[in-house]
Design a protein around this motif. Structure first.
Motif, PDB file in Angstrom:
ATOM      1  N   LYS A  43       1.279 -27.160 -65.649  1.00 48.84           N
ATOM      2  CA  LYS A  43       0.438 -28.085 -64.877  1.00 48.84           C
ATOM      3  C   LYS A  43       0.888 -28.119 -63.415  1.00 48.84           C
ATOM      4  O   LYS A  43       0.068 -28.148 -62.498  1.00 48.84           O
ATOM      5  N   LEU A  47      -1.368 -27.138 -60.179  1.00 50.42           N
ATOM      6  CA  LEU A  47      -1.513 -28.094 -59.084  1.00 50.42           C
ATOM      7  C   LEU A  47      -1.097 -27.492 -57.745  1.00 50.42           C
ATOM      8  O   LEU A  47      -1.803 -27.659 -56.744  1.00 50.42           O
ATOM      9  N   GLN A  59      -8.630 -27.934 -58.583  1.00 53.51           N
ATOM     10  CA  GLN A  59      -7.430 -28.135 -59.399  1.00 53.51           C
ATOM     11  C   GLN A  59      -6.957 -29.584 -59.308  1.00 53.51           C
ATOM     12  O   GLN A  59      -6.562 -30.185 -60.297  1.00 53.51           O
ATOM     13  N   ASN A  62      -9.330 -31.931 -61.159  1.00 59.26           N
ATOM     14  CA  ASN A  62      -9.162 -31.845 -62.613  1.00 59.26           C
ATOM     15  C   ASN A  62      -7.846 -32.430 -63.105  1.00 59.26           C
ATOM     16  O   ASN A  62      -7.790 -32.996 -64.189  1.00 59.26           O
ATOM     17  N   LEU A  63      -6.779 -32.272 -62.345  1.00 62.40           N
ATOM     18  CA  LEU A  63      -5.450 -32.649 -62.814  1.00 62.40           C
ATOM     19  C   LEU A  63      -5.022 -34.072 -62.450  1.00 62.40           C
ATOM     20  O   LEU A  63      -4.121 -34.617 -63.072  1.00 62.40           O
ATOM     21  N   TRP A 152       3.409 -37.788 -65.359  1.00 62.46           N
ATOM     22  CA  TRP A 152       2.283 -37.174 -66.057  1.00 62.46           C
ATOM     23  C   TRP A 152       1.970 -38.009 -67.287  1.00 62.46           C
ATOM     24  O   TRP A 152       2.879 -38.395 -68.020  1.00 62.46           O
ATOM     25  N   TRP A 159      -3.404 -33.764 -70.093  1.00 59.87           N
ATOM     26  CA  TRP A 159      -2.355 -34.149 -69.151  1.00 59.87           C
ATOM     27  C   TRP A 159      -2.954 -34.409 -67.773  1.00 59.87           C
ATOM     28  O   TRP A 159      -3.671 -33.559 -67.233  1.00 59.87           O
ATOM     29  N   LYS A 160      -2.665 -35.582 -67.227  1.00 57.09           N
ATOM     30  CA  LYS A 160      -3.134 -35.969 -65.902  1.00 57.09           C
ATOM     31  C   LYS A 160      -1.952 -36.469 -65.082  1.00 57.09           C
ATOM     32  O   LYS A 160      -1.081 -37.181 -65.597  1.00 57.09           O
TER      33      LYS A 160
END
Length: 182
Positions: A43, A47, A59, A62-63, A152, A159-160
């Motif tokens: 991730k 990023l 990206q 979305n993240l 996270w 996963w954010k």
């Protein structure tokens, strides 16, 4: 010391030792070959290696969590909307004659699981990153070296990045930091 006091003293030492061991194992970082470590590093790569270094704003969209907060020791606080706006109007502004690259200092990343009642709900990532100014046809110029902490969270199985802290920026390159040069 009489026998009874000696036994009580020994039991206290054993209990303190067990408590210390439990704390250590409860808060120990993930091994580099663990699934959680690999996931968070993946991730981080999306990023920064894809999103930040190539200005692929999708990206970040979305993240980042909808409730994302970014704390920067030299640039205040941003939420997701302001953070994305600043990227689009700053380092990722089309036509800008230089870009910024972020390299993760090898071996600096530590990842700690966050659990509630034994269930994984997030991860804490810490590390050091080096920034470079990149211009076409020129050698990359080292920028600041900084520490970072990311929170996270697993949101609906995805996963954010919920919180990001970038701090202790040093303008001259730390000679102890090894980064790849491009």
């Amino acid at each position: 010391m009489n026998f009874k006091k000696h036994i009580v003293f020994q039991l206290r030492i054993i209990l303190i030792g067990l408590l210390f061991f439990q704390i250590q194992t409860g808060f120990s970082q993930e091994e580099k070959n663990s699934e959680l470590y690999k996931t968070i590093i993946s991730k981080d790569s999306l990023l920064f290696n894809v999103g930040f270094n190539t200005c692929d704003i999708s990206q970040f969209e979305n993240l980042l969590s909808d409730k994302f907060e970014f704390y920067h020791d030299l640039d205040s606080i941003s939420d997701k909307a302001l953070f994305l706006h600043n990227l689009k109007k700053g380092i990722c502004l089309p036509g800008k004659n230089y870009k910024v690259r972020r390299d993760l200092a090898p071996g600096s990343t530590e990842i700690y699981p966050l659990t509630k009642n034994g269930a994984l709900y997030g991860a804490l990532q810490t590390g050091i990153h080096q920034f470079f100014e990149t211009s076409p046809g020129q050698k990359d110029k080292p920028g600041s070296v900084a520490k970072f902490t990311h929170v996270w969270l697993l949101q609906n199985g995805v996963w954010k990045l919920a919180r990001s802290f970038s701090y202790d920026h040093q303008l001259k390159k730390n000679k102890n930091i090894k980064t790849k040069t491009k």
